[in-house]
Design a protein around this motif. Structure first.
Motif, PDB file in Angstrom:
ATOM      1  N   PRO A 106       0.903  16.753  -0.162  1.00 29.15           N
ATOM      2  CA  PRO A 106       2.341  16.872  -0.798  1.00 29.15           C
ATOM      3  C   PRO A 106       2.532  17.890  -1.717  1.00 29.15           C
ATOM      4  O   PRO A 106       1.346  18.587  -2.419  1.00 29.15           O
ATOM      5  N   GLU A 107       3.519  18.649  -1.888  1.00 31.78           N
ATOM      6  CA  GLU A 107       3.579  19.827  -2.961  1.00 31.78           C
ATOM      7  C   GLU A 107       3.190  19.164  -4.303  1.00 31.78           C
ATOM      8  O   GLU A 107       3.386  18.188  -4.923  1.00 31.78           O
ATOM      9  N   ARG A 108       2.640  20.584  -4.802  1.00 28.11           N
ATOM     10  CA  ARG A 108       1.921  20.436  -6.121  1.00 28.11           C
ATOM     11  C   ARG A 108       0.697  19.399  -6.071  1.00 28.11           C
ATOM     12  O   ARG A 108       0.257  19.086  -7.312  1.00 28.11           O
ATOM     13  N   ALA A 109       0.332  18.790  -5.000  1.00 26.89           N
ATOM     14  CA  ALA A 109      -0.921  17.895  -5.014  1.00 26.89           C
ATOM     15  C   ALA A 109      -1.995  18.633  -4.711  1.00 26.89           C
ATOM     16  O   ALA A 109      -2.200  19.577  -4.119  1.00 26.89           O
ATOM     17  N   TYR A 110      -3.099  18.031  -4.972  1.00 26.17           N
ATOM     18  CA  TYR A 110      -4.597  18.353  -4.624  1.00 26.17           C
ATOM     19  C   TYR A 110      -5.453  17.585  -3.920  1.00 26.17           C
ATOM     20  O   TYR A 110      -6.619  17.992  -3.553  1.00 26.17           O
ATOM     21  N   ARG A 111      -4.904  16.070  -3.473  1.00 30.75           N
ATOM     22  CA  ARG A 111      -5.600  15.499  -2.488  1.00 30.75           C
ATOM     23  C   ARG A 111      -4.826  15.033  -1.408  1.00 30.75           C
ATOM     24  O   ARG A 111      -3.969  14.181  -1.467  1.00 30.75           O
ATOM     25  N   PRO A 112      -5.130  15.661  -0.339  1.00 29.09           N
ATOM     26  CA  PRO A 112      -4.282  15.422   0.910  1.00 29.09           C
ATOM     27  C   PRO A 112      -4.953  14.119   1.490  1.00 29.09           C
ATOM     28  O   PRO A 112      -5.805  13.481   1.207  1.00 29.09           O
ATOM     29  N   THR A 113      -3.671  13.628   2.368  1.00 24.76           N
ATOM     30  CA  THR A 113      -4.055  12.455   3.038  1.00 24.76           C
ATOM     31  C   THR A 113      -4.748  12.801   4.378  1.00 24.76           C
ATOM     32  O   THR A 113      -4.152  13.767   4.934  1.00 24.76           O
ATOM     33  N   VAL A 114      -5.620  12.005   4.961  1.00 24.63           N
ATOM     34  CA  VAL A 114      -6.271  12.537   6.210  1.00 24.63           C
ATOM     35  C   VAL A 114      -5.919  11.325   7.075  1.00 24.63           C
ATOM     36  O   VAL A 114      -6.302  10.049   6.561  1.00 24.63           O
ATOM     37  N   ASN A 115      -5.995  11.413   8.452  1.00 22.88           N
ATOM     38  CA  ASN A 115      -5.726  10.300   9.259  1.00 22.88           C
ATOM     39  C   ASN A 115      -7.155   9.776   9.830  1.00 22.88           C
ATOM     40  O   ASN A 115      -7.279   9.493  10.946  1.00 22.88           O
ATOM     41  N   GLN A 116      -8.259  10.285   9.173  1.00 28.83           N
ATOM     42  CA  GLN A 116      -9.427   9.727   9.713  1.00 28.83           C
ATOM     43  C   GLN A 116     -10.117   8.922   8.490  1.00 28.83           C
ATOM     44  O   GLN A 116     -10.198   9.385   7.415  1.00 28.83           O
ATOM     45  N   ASP A 117     -10.535   7.656   8.707  1.00 34.32           N
ATOM     46  CA  ASP A 117     -11.097   6.814   7.639  1.00 34.32           C
ATOM     47  C   ASP A 117     -12.278   7.240   7.031  1.00 34.32           C
ATOM     48  O   ASP A 117     -12.750   7.093   5.899  1.00 34.32           O
ATOM     49  N   ASP A 118     -13.091   8.111   7.754  1.00 34.32           N
ATOM     50  CA  ASP A 118     -14.181   8.532   7.279  1.00 34.32           C
ATOM     51  C   ASP A 118     -14.267   9.913   6.611  1.00 34.32           C
ATOM     52  O   ASP A 118     -15.368  10.563   6.107  1.00 34.32           O
ATOM     53  N   LEU A 119     -13.153  10.376   6.312  1.00 33.72           N
ATOM     54  CA  LEU A 119     -13.011  11.647   5.807  1.00 33.72           C
ATOM     55  C   LEU A 119     -12.157  11.642   4.383  1.00 33.72           C
ATOM     56  O   LEU A 119     -11.258  11.134   4.527  1.00 33.72           O
ATOM     57  N   GLU A 120     -12.528  12.539   3.387  1.00 29.96           N
ATOM     58  CA  GLU A 120     -11.852  12.380   2.278  1.00 29.96           C
ATOM     59  C   GLU A 120     -11.622  13.956   1.983  1.00 29.96           C
ATOM     60  O   GLU A 120     -12.707  14.621   1.636  1.00 29.96           O
ATOM     61  N   ALA A 121     -10.513  14.423   1.357  1.00 29.37           N
ATOM     62  CA  ALA A 121     -10.189  15.984   1.249  1.00 29.37           C
ATOM     63  C   ALA A 121      -9.710  16.075  -0.211  1.00 29.37           C
ATOM     64  O   ALA A 121      -9.020  15.325  -0.701  1.00 29.37           O
ATOM     65  N   LYS A 122     -10.133  17.333  -0.602  1.00 34.86           N
ATOM     66  CA  LYS A 122      -9.625  17.767  -1.969  1.00 34.86           C
ATOM     67  C   LYS A 122      -9.331  19.379  -1.803  1.00 34.86           C
ATOM     68  O   LYS A 122     -10.147  20.003  -1.105  1.00 34.86           O
ATOM     69  N   VAL A 123      -8.459  19.852  -2.524  1.00 32.43           N
ATOM     70  CA  VAL A 123      -8.013  21.172  -2.348  1.00 32.43           C
ATOM     71  C   VAL A 123      -8.374  21.854  -3.708  1.00 32.43           C
ATOM     72  O   VAL A 123      -8.176  21.301  -4.601  1.00 32.43           O
TER      73      VAL A 123
END
Length: 284
Positions: free
Chosen positions: A31-48
């Motif tokens: 999402p705009e201005r966010a730093y934690r994306p959503t990922v369609n894999q339960d075993d992955l967690e992302a941060k920008v």
């Protein structure tokens, strides 16, 4: 297994990395201005995060895998493991001076060096025995000389910006590109290491596919031997008999650069009904 924590680079190289994940079937939405994306894999967690920070955060073990330029790993002296070179955003870190500067004059006095790469710059300047003062920049490094610096150490892809600002390269210090790095702590955890290597395999398949196309064609029995002998292929071509036993259907994966010369040759060898289509992944 705990989620694999992934660091994505903020800025211009973000889209290339996200495109690679997308090609592997992993959808990442930010999402705009966010730093934690959503990922369609339960075993992955992302941060920008900014590319400059990714190496040290991996070294500290708070994240498992990240994507950034080799230049920022060297600049921050991060103790991490390189998994693969993605080949994106290739640049050179160079030392450049104004066109009218004589190289020998730089060794006779203290020089002011403008750069975003303080660690890389000092290491190179010391190795060349320069008496120097390094000034940290925050972008637009090329505009510092000649008024505010005698030399710059900066990244460049084509060198055009340097030329436009009246600068010439006196040395190429290193080459860099966007790469995949892992925390050494994560690689000691078997489940995380396995997941990291699975991602590497998927990324390699996507990158390899981008350089290749599939050619599909038909030929008669009489033309078959001559055609097959003239085909390039990753292994051997895939061959199937046509309905009615009237000839063969042949498939080969070839490099895109081969296609312009290959298509006329295939016609000469007797190929008909030639189709060309893109590949999504190539697992050799």
């Amino acid at each position: 297994m705990d989620k694999l924590k992934v660091l994505l680079p903020k800025g211009r190289i973000y889209e290339n990395v996200i495109g690679l994940f997308s090609g592997a079937g992993i959808k990442i939405s930010l999402p705009e201005r966010a730093y934690r994306p959503t990922v369609n894999q339960d075993d992955l967690e992302a941060k920008v995060m900014k590319p400059q920070n990714i190496g040290k955060l991996l070294e500290l073990g708070s994240h498992d895998v990240g994507f950034t330029g080799k230049d920022w790993i060297d600049e921050t002296d991060a103790d991490v493991e390189e998994i693969m070179d993605l080949g994106f955003d290739p640049v050179h870190i160079v030392a450049a001076v104004p066109n009218n500067t004589k190289d020998e004059e730089l060794l006779k006095r203290r020089i002011i060096v403008a750069t975003e790469y303080e660690h890389i710059a000092r290491k190179w300047l010391d190795s060349r025995k320069y008496n120097h003062l390094v000034v940290r920049t925050y972008g637009a490094t090329e505009v510092f000389p000649p008024d505010d610096a005698d030399m710059i150490i900066d990244n460049t892809a084509t060198g055009r910006t340097l030329i436009e600002n009246g600068l010439r390269i006196i040395d190429t210090i290193m080459s860099s590109s966007t790469r995949m790095f892992a925390s050494k702590a994560a690689l000691k955890v078997p489940e995380k290491k396995r997941k990291i290597m699975e991602l590497k395999m998927l990324f390699e398949a996507v990158i390899d596919a981008r350089d290749r196309v599939m050619l599909e064609m038909n030929c008669t029995k009489e033309k078959f031997d001559g055609l097959v002998k003239g085909l390039p292929a990753m292994r051997s071509p895939t061959v199937s008999p046509l309905y009615g036993d009237n000839g063969y259907a042949i498939k080969i994966a070839v490099r895109k650069s081969e296609v312009p010369n290959l298509l006329p040759r295939l016609k000469e060898l007797g190929a008909t009904d030639i189709l060309e289509y893109e590949l999504r992944k190539v697992l050799a």
